[in-house]
Design a protein around this motif. Structure first.
Motif, mmCIF file in Angstrom:
data_model
loop_
_atom_site.group_PDB
_atom_site.id
_atom_site.type_symbol
_atom_site.label_atom_id
_atom_site.label_comp_id
_atom_site.label_asym_id
_atom_site.label_seq_id
_atom_site.Cartn_x
_atom_site.Cartn_y
_atom_site.Cartn_z
ATOM 1 N N ASP A 14 0.812 -1.240 0.038
ATOM 2 C CA ASP A 14 -0.066 0.018 0.047
ATOM 3 C C ASP A 14 0.821 1.422 0.002
ATOM 4 O O ASP A 14 0.438 2.471 0.256
ATOM 5 C CB ASP A 14 -0.935 0.198 1.378
ATOM 6 C CG ASP A 14 -1.854 -1.087 1.239
ATOM 7 O OD1 ASP A 14 -2.293 -1.486 0.091
ATOM 8 O OD2 ASP A 14 -2.117 -1.597 2.253
ATOM 9 N N ASN A 15 1.973 1.294 -0.333
ATOM 10 C CA ASN A 15 3.104 2.202 -0.228
ATOM 11 C C ASN A 15 2.591 3.376 -1.256
ATOM 12 O O ASN A 15 2.680 3.186 -2.424
ATOM 13 C CB ASN A 15 4.295 1.701 -0.584
ATOM 14 C CG ASN A 15 5.478 2.905 -0.724
ATOM 15 O OD1 ASN A 15 5.179 3.984 -0.203
ATOM 16 N ND2 ASN A 15 6.596 2.520 -1.185
ATOM 17 N N PRO A 16 2.159 4.486 -0.764
ATOM 18 C CA PRO A 16 1.548 5.701 -1.890
ATOM 19 C C PRO A 16 3.055 6.075 -2.798
ATOM 20 O O PRO A 16 2.527 6.702 -3.667
ATOM 21 C CB PRO A 16 1.119 6.735 -0.812
ATOM 22 C CG PRO A 16 1.868 6.485 0.622
ATOM 23 C CD PRO A 16 2.240 5.105 0.427
ATOM 24 N N LYS A 17 4.197 5.661 -2.463
ATOM 25 C CA LYS A 17 5.127 6.080 -3.163
ATOM 26 C C LYS A 17 5.414 5.086 -4.428
ATOM 27 O O LYS A 17 6.343 5.424 -5.397
ATOM 28 C CB LYS A 17 6.252 6.433 -2.678
ATOM 29 C CG LYS A 17 6.336 7.558 -1.593
ATOM 30 C CD LYS A 17 7.559 7.961 -0.849
ATOM 31 C CE LYS A 17 7.300 8.876 0.198
ATOM 32 N NZ LYS A 17 8.754 9.209 1.018
ATOM 33 N N GLU A 18 4.665 3.899 -4.466
ATOM 34 C CA GLU A 18 5.032 2.983 -5.405
ATOM 35 C C GLU A 18 4.565 3.274 -6.713
ATOM 36 O O GLU A 18 3.631 4.055 -7.024
ATOM 37 C CB GLU A 18 4.057 1.673 -5.048
ATOM 38 C CG GLU A 18 4.215 0.656 -6.080
ATOM 39 C CD GLU A 18 5.661 0.095 -6.030
ATOM 40 O OE1 GLU A 18 6.237 0.278 -7.005
ATOM 41 O OE2 GLU A 18 5.822 -0.914 -5.297
ATOM 42 N N THR A 19 5.467 3.106 -7.630
ATOM 43 C CA THR A 19 5.277 3.940 -9.105
ATOM 44 C C THR A 19 5.261 2.594 -10.137
ATOM 45 O O THR A 19 5.004 3.037 -11.234
ATOM 46 C CB THR A 19 6.364 4.913 -9.470
ATOM 47 O OG1 THR A 19 7.531 4.343 -9.239
ATOM 48 C CG2 THR A 19 6.275 6.004 -8.487
ATOM 49 N N GLN A 79 -2.635 4.660 -3.994
ATOM 50 C CA GLN A 79 -1.716 4.923 -4.991
ATOM 51 C C GLN A 79 -2.287 5.392 -6.272
ATOM 52 O O GLN A 79 -2.475 4.927 -7.483
ATOM 53 C CB GLN A 79 -0.999 3.653 -5.530
ATOM 54 C CG GLN A 79 -0.202 3.120 -4.272
ATOM 55 C CD GLN A 79 0.059 1.255 -4.321
ATOM 56 O OE1 GLN A 79 -0.691 0.734 -5.189
ATOM 57 N NE2 GLN A 79 1.219 0.859 -3.530
ATOM 58 N N SER A 106 -1.617 7.481 -8.609
ATOM 59 C CA SER A 106 -0.816 7.793 -9.942
ATOM 60 C C SER A 106 -0.452 6.499 -10.516
ATOM 61 O O SER A 106 0.162 6.630 -11.462
ATOM 62 C CB SER A 106 0.404 9.021 -9.535
ATOM 63 O OG SER A 106 1.230 8.342 -8.740
ATOM 64 N N ARG A 107 -0.645 5.367 -9.759
ATOM 65 C CA ARG A 107 0.052 4.129 -10.387
ATOM 66 C C ARG A 107 -1.062 3.590 -11.627
ATOM 67 O O ARG A 107 -2.238 3.692 -11.722
ATOM 68 C CB ARG A 107 -0.246 3.024 -9.303
ATOM 69 C CG ARG A 107 0.701 1.816 -9.512
ATOM 70 C CD ARG A 107 0.477 0.966 -8.536
ATOM 71 N NE ARG A 107 1.317 -0.190 -8.415
ATOM 72 C CZ ARG A 107 1.676 -1.326 -7.676
ATOM 73 N NH1 ARG A 107 0.718 -1.173 -6.536
ATOM 74 N NH2 ARG A 107 2.602 -2.111 -7.928
#
Length: 428
Positions: free
Chosen positions: A130-135, A207, A209-210
């Motif tokens: 659930d990492n919001p920085k995952e791209t 996330q 923007s993923r």
């Protein structure tokens, strides 16, 4: 050798156009044509052990456990109705000594024994998903009837995707499948898209923007196609692949029923798997009054038709199995698809058949493109050597989609969608 498979590419009459990362425009047909294995006229030698549809299909039903060995970390998702749905994330190949320790962990008591090469994710690993920085892009796989992440057609696709893309792969398990217990008296069907919708809402909230892609196989392909049509222009998916889908469930039934092998081999085997799912979850399902009434209506179903008549249709409020097949056939929602969608089919598919593949319907939807093969069976596509054909095409399609800006899609003519859903409620 002697036997070869030939590819037929059937693009839309006026396909959508994308803007690439370099600022150029590219049509959906050109994007598909950039995949060598998907070009019209491409051919490859077919495995001698599987020269036609039935042998391809039977070979696809085998585990092929010595190849495409994927390890999974399972996460339990609690849905809005209180059900548990399993999410199997593909993991890197682990240290086997550490794996033996990791499989000892379970998030709760009373869970079924682990599927092959699967363990439960620990809390820190779940939080990392659930990492919001995952791209990295996420690819969601929807398996076939009573299948799961262990299926060879899923594993082969994940292996191919990993070769070409730095992405995360997850298999969304249907309720009761692959040792995932049913915890509320609710089954699944071709029109049950709520679990996929709910999982996508979780990912997009965490996330936003993923990029997310989805690949559906057989019944999972029907669920995915129905979802794409239901959501239409508000679908959160950047692209989709629909593989060996039963586009018309009644034609699918006739294809199986009218074939000697289908009627006497495929149907009983699929019915046995469905009956096992019922037995394994009977205590919970008995909380549903419909199930209590239907469970003792006669001998165990011997075909998918009998199962859908006994359980699926009444469970989901349909008047009959005919009503269910008419209403749940994804061909009715193909017109509404507004996500770039690659449709893969085999002309000799003995389970779904070629008659219902929507060549004409897809040609009129700028967002869809059909690629079919003369041989491949149902979820087969075994070549003489190397990776399975569908796996390579799906992997390269997702790689190609990563080069375009999915926010800038241009259609050359107006093709308005018809809304059949109000929220998640079927209104048609």
């Amino acid at each position: 050798m002697g036997i070869w498979t030939t590819v037929k590419s059937s693009p839309a009459n006026s396909p959508i156009r994308f803007e690439t990362e370099t600022g150029k425009t590219l049509s959906h047909a050109d994007l598909v044509n950039s995949i060598q294995e998907a070009r019209h006229g491409y051919w490859y030698w077919t495995a001698p052990s599987a020269p036609e549809g039935h042998t391809q299909t039977m070979q696809a039903s085998q585990s092929h456990d010595s190849v495409d060995r994927i390890y999974y970390g399972r996460r339990i998702m609690l849905t809005e109705d209180g059900s548990q749905v399993s999410l199997d994330y593909a993991l890197d190949k682990p240290d086997l000594k550490q794996w033996d320790e990791d499989v000892k962990y379970a998030p709760q008591e009373g869970l079924p024994r682990y599927p092959v090469r699967t363990r439960y994710l620990k809390p820190a690993e779940t939080a990392a998903r659930d990492n919001p920085k995952e791209t990295r892009p996420l690819v969601i796989h929807l398996h076939g009837l009573t299948g799961g992440s262990h299926e060879s057609y899923v594993r082969s696709t994940i292996v191919a995707i990993r070769e070409h893309n730095d992405v995360e792969n997850v298999v969304l398990t249907a309720r009761g499948c692959n040792r995932s217990p049913i915890t509320t008296p609710q089954l699944f069907c071709a029109l049950w898209t709520d679990d996929l919708r709910y999982y996508l809402s979780i990912v997009k909230n965490a996330q936003p923007s993923r990029r997310i892609y989805a690949v559906g196989y057989s019944l999972g392909a029907a669920i995915l196609a129905n979802f794409l049509g239901q959501e239409s222009d508000v679908s959160p998916l950047s692209g989709a692949c629909v593989v060996s889908a039963p586009w018309d469930l009644y034609v699918n039934h006739l294809t199986l029923h009218d074939s000697i092998i289908g009627h006497n081999v495929y149907e009983p085997a699929m019915a046995a798997n469905l009956n096992r799912l019922i037995r394994n979850n009977q205590k919970v399902l008995e909380q549903n009054p419909v199930f209590k009434e239907r469970a003792h209506a006669g001998p165990a179903p011997k075909s998918v038709w009998e199962f859908d008549d006994r359980y699926t249709a009444p469970f989901f409020g349909f008047d009959s199995v005919f009503d269910y097949y008419r209403s749940a056939s994804p061909v009715h929602r193909l017109r509404n698809i507004r996500t770039p969608c690659l449709i893969l089919a085999a002309e000799d598919d003995p389970v779904c058949g070629d008659a219902a593949v929507p060549y004409v319907d897809a040609s009129r939807n700028p967002y869809t493109h059909v690629v079919s093969t003369t041989t491949g069976g149902h979820l087969g596509w075994f070549p003489l050597k190397g990776q399975r054909w569908h796996s390579k095409v799906v992997a390269k399609y997702i790689l190609a989609m990563e080069t375009i800006d999915t926010r800038k899609v241009h259609a050359e003519f107006s093709y308005p969608a018809r809304r059949f859903f109000n929220g998640s409620r079927l209104v048609y």
